[in-house]
Design a protein around this motif. Sequence first.
Motif, short mmCIF file in Angstrom:
data_model
loop_
_atom_site.label_atom_id
_atom_site.label_comp_id
_atom_site.label_asym_id
_atom_site.label_seq_id
_atom_site.Cartn_x
_atom_site.Cartn_y
_atom_site.Cartn_z
N ASP A 401 0.88 -1.06 0.08
CA ASP A 401 0.12 0.01 0.20
C ASP A 401 0.90 1.19 0.07
O ASP A 401 1.51 1.59 0.95
N ILE A 402 0.89 1.97 -1.19
CA ILE A 402 1.92 2.97 -1.36
C ILE A 402 1.45 4.23 -0.47
O ILE A 402 2.20 5.11 -0.29
N TYR A 403 0.01 4.22 -0.04
CA TYR A 403 -0.31 5.16 0.74
C TYR A 403 0.01 5.27 2.14
O TYR A 403 -0.09 6.19 2.88
N ASP A 404 0.33 4.06 2.45
CA ASP A 404 0.67 3.90 4.18
C ASP A 404 1.84 4.30 4.08
O ASP A 404 2.65 3.42 4.25
N LEU A 405 2.23 5.38 4.58
CA LEU A 405 3.64 5.93 4.73
C LEU A 405 4.10 5.61 6.05
O LEU A 405 5.31 5.78 6.64
N SER A 406 3.31 5.18 7.06
CA SER A 406 3.70 4.53 8.46
C SER A 406 4.59 3.44 8.02
O SER A 406 5.60 3.04 8.77
N SER A 407 4.03 2.50 7.10
CA SER A 407 4.73 1.15 7.02
C SER A 407 5.83 1.52 5.66
O SER A 407 6.76 0.76 5.67
N HIS A 408 5.66 2.43 4.73
CA HIS A 408 6.40 2.15 3.52
C HIS A 408 6.96 3.39 3.26
O HIS A 408 7.34 3.60 1.70
N CYS A 409 7.32 4.08 4.08
CA CYS A 409 7.91 5.60 3.94
C CYS A 409 8.97 5.36 2.91
O CYS A 409 9.30 6.10 1.94
N LEU A 410 9.92 4.40 3.29
CA LEU A 410 11.20 4.39 2.75
C LEU A 410 11.21 3.82 1.43
O LEU A 410 12.14 3.75 0.67
N LYS A 411 10.22 3.14 0.93
CA LYS A 411 10.01 2.62 -0.30
C LYS A 411 9.76 3.72 -1.45
O LYS A 411 10.01 3.38 -2.62
N SER A 412 9.58 4.73 -0.85
CA SER A 412 9.26 5.99 -1.82
C SER A 412 10.26 6.25 -2.66
O SER A 412 11.63 6.23 -2.15
N GLY A 608 18.03 23.01 -21.42
CA GLY A 608 18.82 22.04 -20.50
C GLY A 608 18.54 20.64 -21.06
O GLY A 608 17.49 20.52 -21.77
N PRO A 609 19.52 19.97 -21.20
CA PRO A 609 18.99 18.44 -21.46
C PRO A 609 17.79 17.60 -20.88
O PRO A 609 18.01 17.71 -19.61
N ARG A 610 17.06 17.27 -21.47
CA ARG A 610 16.06 16.62 -20.68
C ARG A 610 16.24 14.91 -20.80
O ARG A 610 16.43 14.55 -22.01
N LYS A 611 16.13 14.60 -19.61
CA LYS A 611 16.55 13.25 -19.51
C LYS A 611 15.08 12.37 -20.07
O LYS A 611 14.40 12.78 -19.62
N SER A 612 15.33 11.71 -21.03
CA SER A 612 14.11 10.91 -21.51
C SER A 612 13.46 9.77 -20.37
O SER A 612 12.57 9.72 -20.39
N GLY A 613 14.56 9.20 -19.84
CA GLY A 613 14.17 8.16 -18.97
C GLY A 613 14.81 8.11 -17.56
O GLY A 613 15.91 7.44 -17.64
N MET A 614 14.13 8.80 -16.62
CA MET A 614 14.84 8.57 -15.39
C MET A 614 14.52 7.26 -15.02
O MET A 614 13.49 6.52 -15.08
N GLU A 615 15.44 6.40 -14.47
CA GLU A 615 15.24 5.07 -14.07
C GLU A 615 15.29 4.87 -12.53
O GLU A 615 16.40 5.65 -11.78
N PHE A 616 14.33 4.16 -11.96
CA PHE A 616 14.46 4.06 -10.59
C PHE A 616 14.19 2.62 -9.95
O PHE A 616 13.74 1.81 -10.64
N GLN A 617 14.66 2.51 -8.72
CA GLN A 617 14.38 1.25 -8.14
C GLN A 617 13.86 1.70 -6.69
O GLN A 617 13.93 2.84 -6.32
N ARG A 618 13.01 0.80 -6.29
CA ARG A 618 12.28 0.96 -4.99
C ARG A 618 13.34 1.20 -3.86
O ARG A 618 14.34 0.12 -4.10
N ASN A 619 13.22 1.77 -2.99
CA ASN A 619 14.42 1.87 -1.95
C ASN A 619 14.22 0.77 -1.01
O ASN A 619 14.20 0.94 0.15
#
Length: 622
Positions: A401-412, A608-619
């Motif tokens: 549940d990405i809304y639940d920041l009490s549990s999943h803050c650091l996955k943001s 400025g250069p626009r990055k077409s794809g910022m890549e991310f990993q869940r933390n």
Amino acid sequence: ADNLSGRTGDGRDGNTLRSSEDEDVEKKIFSKKPRMNSNDDADLMLTEEDVDKFDDYFVDDDDDEGFDEGVEVEDDVLDRNDDESSEEVLDEDDLWLFQYDPVEVGHVQDIEVEDGAVLKMKTLAVNPPIFEIKNFLSSEECEHVKALAVKKGLQTSLTVPEKPTLTEAEQEEAREYFGELDQDEDGFMNGTELYEAVKLFPSAQKFNLTTEHVEELIKVKLDKDGDGLLDIDEFLEADTPAMEEEIDKWFVVIGNLGENEIKRSQPRVSEQAWLDQWTTEDEVLLRLQDRVIGLTLLPSSIIQTSEHLQVVRYQPGGHYHAHYDSDELDDDLECSHTFGIEDSDEERRYRNRDDFTQKRLCRLATVLYYLNDVEEGGGTAFPVADNETFTEESLDEMPYDIYDLSSHCLKSNVVVPPEKGKAILWYNHYLDETRGWIGENRNHSLHGGCDVIKGTKWIANNWITVDNHVERQIMFHDKYYSLLDQQSGEARYTFTPPTEAGELAEGDGGATDDETETDEPLRYGDGDDFAKDGGYGSETEDTRRATEQIASDIDEKFVKRQSHVDGEDELHSYDQEKEKEGKVQNVSHRKAREKLDDSNKQSNLFSGPRKSGMEFQRNDEL
Ligand SMILES: O=C(O)CCC(=O)C(=O)O
Ligand SMILES: [Fe+2]
């Protein structure tokens, strides 16, 4: 998609938590929507006082016909905007909107927040564009704003029932009952006293209900004035069959939960105070407003007519689950800040200002200030910022549940650590491509406040309101300024930057060098000092360095942005239609551009250069 379509903006989204355990229980909690303007943003645009002020103005009670003339909007303005499909870009002499180009994560640009005062603004995310400005406020200014909030009185987020429907006789009976329950006869009911009444509820008998549960009940559901006790008026409001039923259900839900779960289940656990930015003569607040104009490069009329400053205090366990600050564009609903603006006086008189189903929050941007350093926790999380594959649909398939920041803050994807004096700015909407006015919501602007673990967290929110109907926004400005002229217009502070360091102090009544720190007037460096010191926050070089060190330690701990490893991350494995490319449109407005120096111009105008794809990993590893 339920959660997104149920978006009702700041604090009014009841459906913010869906953890896999206890899902049913939690659903029950969140299925309860506040039934009146009971949420903490009830007075989001117009406090009772403001409404009174404005009503005096809107409603031409004394039939003084000339009084409402300021309301008139010139015909050509209305004509120009009548046609929704009009390709015409707003006339720059009327109103314009502006959004900075984020360029790329880590990009730093100079911004002139006041004449001669240049600060660094760093891009934290591209979608939505999130910018960080350290030392936007001086330490003294932070203290000042907190003090104003304390003086005003901070209120807890409340969920209170509809107005009582008790008959005279029932009220009499309820008063007698109150007298019986109020054992120490102090006129207030505490948790222990109320326990005697609610222990008879069916739910209370089923669960092992404690006085702590009842205290919680008072705090989150019944205590309107935020003093932690129930007075007779609050008791009367609660003493209705509907409320009893609600309390009964509430007990069923919390009966099996521990203290932490109770806290987690609340979308928002904090206290708030609203500081009037409209008619205030407080120099710090007014100067802050000017600084926000310098920061956002938006027209002063938009900044000055935006919401009052909301100061928020979180204690340990305090948080604000993920939400949107602005509601979904919807032509059938009026913006709360311009609600009823076109009505005739007679219509206005009868409009229900408390009915939030008629209104939505129209907040183009958020400027958030951190007013202190938090010992642990309390970051501002953007769970899906720069997440390329995030769409409304993918929400349903989220593994947590990405809304639940009490549990999943650091996955943001982005978590901004609190730091005294720092400001962050982000956009809740795109700008409309053809007209340059406020456009679609940015679904990536989902955000919230993570649990404070240790210490207290103080922030302030500056929400920048813009009606998608330009003519309504213009009317609103007209009314605002006419109101100020009528009332305290001449008292309004006009900003004149001091030409030399210390001028402000002297002008203010002679501060001397040996005054204690607390007595010192607000520091205001001249241009050079200011730049050297890095902003408003620097008492001494040493403290600045120490603060920076702490901040970068926290940075390292919290803000991790790593490359996404293909296939390992469920979050990114959905085949989604690409989320709208950054439709940040820079309306290259003369006034806006004049404010920028040459090098800034370059980076602000999409060169400025626009990055077409910022890549991310869940933390996850954090
Ligand atoms: O506390 C925070 O960091 C975020 C607060 C917030 O999102 C809000 O008040 O709308
Ligand atoms: Fe928010």
